[in-house]
Enzyme design. Sequence first.
Site, mmCIF file in Angstrom:
data_model
loop_
_atom_site.group_PDB
_atom_site.id
_atom_site.type_symbol
_atom_site.label_atom_id
_atom_site.label_comp_id
_atom_site.label_asym_id
_atom_site.label_seq_id
_atom_site.Cartn_x
_atom_site.Cartn_y
_atom_site.Cartn_z
ATOM 1 N N PRO A 28 -10.375 12.270 7.166
ATOM 2 C CG PRO A 28 -10.607 12.959 9.361
ATOM 3 C CD PRO A 28 -9.769 13.168 8.145
ATOM 4 C CD GLU B 55 -6.830 21.341 13.504
ATOM 5 O OE1 GLU B 55 -6.208 20.932 14.498
ATOM 6 O OE2 GLU B 55 -8.003 21.024 13.254
ATOM 7 N NE ARG C 228 -3.976 -9.595 4.980
ATOM 8 C CZ ARG C 228 -4.943 -10.490 4.743
ATOM 9 N NH1 ARG C 228 -5.899 -10.178 3.894
ATOM 10 N NH2 ARG C 228 -4.937 -11.664 5.315
ATOM 11 C CG ASP D 15 -8.327 -12.430 5.176
ATOM 12 O OD1 ASP D 15 -8.235 -13.377 5.969
ATOM 13 O OD2 ASP D 15 -7.424 -11.640 4.958
HETATM 14 C C1 4FV Z 1 -7.751 10.155 8.909
HETATM 15 C C2 4FV Z 1 -8.849 9.261 8.913
HETATM 16 C C3 4FV Z 1 -7.451 11.188 9.925
HETATM 17 C C4 4FV Z 1 -7.007 14.334 10.416
HETATM 18 C C5 4FV Z 1 -6.130 15.519 10.774
HETATM 19 C C6 4FV Z 1 -4.718 13.616 10.277
HETATM 20 C C7 4FV Z 1 -6.102 13.138 10.550
HETATM 21 C C8 4FV Z 1 -4.710 15.065 10.703
HETATM 22 N N1 4FV Z 1 -7.011 9.906 7.815
HETATM 23 N N2 4FV Z 1 -8.734 8.491 7.803
HETATM 24 N N3 4FV Z 1 -9.877 9.152 9.821
HETATM 25 N N4 4FV Z 1 -6.482 12.062 9.611
HETATM 26 O O1 4FV Z 1 -8.082 11.234 10.967
HETATM 27 O O2 4FV Z 1 -7.630 8.896 7.164
HETATM 28 O O3 4FV Z 1 -4.035 15.823 9.736
#
Ligand code: 4FV
Length: 260
Positions: A89, A117, A155, A170
């Site tokens: 994130p 985490e 794709r 698209d």
């Molecule tokens: C995520 C996202 C995501 C966070 C902790 C995996 C998680 C756990 N990855 N975009 N939004 N990853 O939430 O790519 O390790």
Amino acid sequence: MNIVLITLFPELIQQATGFGVLGRAIKQGQIKLHCFNPRDYAEDKHRTVDDRPYGGGPGMLMKVEPLAKSIANAKEVLSSTAKVVYLSPQGMPLNQQRVINTAATVADLVLIAGRYEGIDERIIASLIDEEWSIGDYVLSGGEFAALVVVDAVARLLPGVLGDDESAIQDSFMQGLLDCPHYTRPENITGLAVPDVLLSGDHKAIKRWRLKQSLGRTWLRRPDLLDTVKNKPSQWDAEKADLLAEFQAEYEAGKINKSSN
Ligand code: 4FV
């Protein structure tokens, strides 16, 4: 494109990549996908891959050594210049332009799917080229995010989609949302198909579809429209005129607000 996906759940990836367009891309060889499990690189008898965070706090982090060794092996198998991307994130937003660039320029890709985490920051600082996010929410693992990347890129690779044209039409390929689509029957409980789509006039159909894409983007994602308007390569007088036409019809109540 050669991809190594580093994940604690290779089975999840293997089961999710055997279908549809992505499954065909792998079967045809446009995508070569392998999974490396950090647990296979853990050297203690319990094959430990996680540990508690320094400074305390909830949850666990993925351990450095198993990850570092799996990344190193991925780059040995692919190439030393393989692009290493960590899904989290905290990453840069994944969008179609990033997907297009990746499909066009990256031959070897390492995707790291976090669990718990997340991963030790020193891995990110020393071994990760880019951090990407698929959206502002928190998943239980990065596997689905990695699969989103693999699917979106696959794709766009030559020969993967039966009609390469459909990839161009698209949403987002021209920076706009896609237009509405219809198929048989012509009438469903009084809801008809727009006449132009039944006319056989391909020029009028193309014009209608672009107008709908412009209008839908204006209504739903004005941020995307602003981006398109600011790119000379993507904005022209025809689009400006069609958007103005849609806006005038919308303001005059000629367009069903809910349908857009
Ligand atoms: C995520 C996202 C995501 C966070 C902790 C995996 C998680 C756990 N990855 N975009 N939004 N990853 O939430 O790519 O390790």
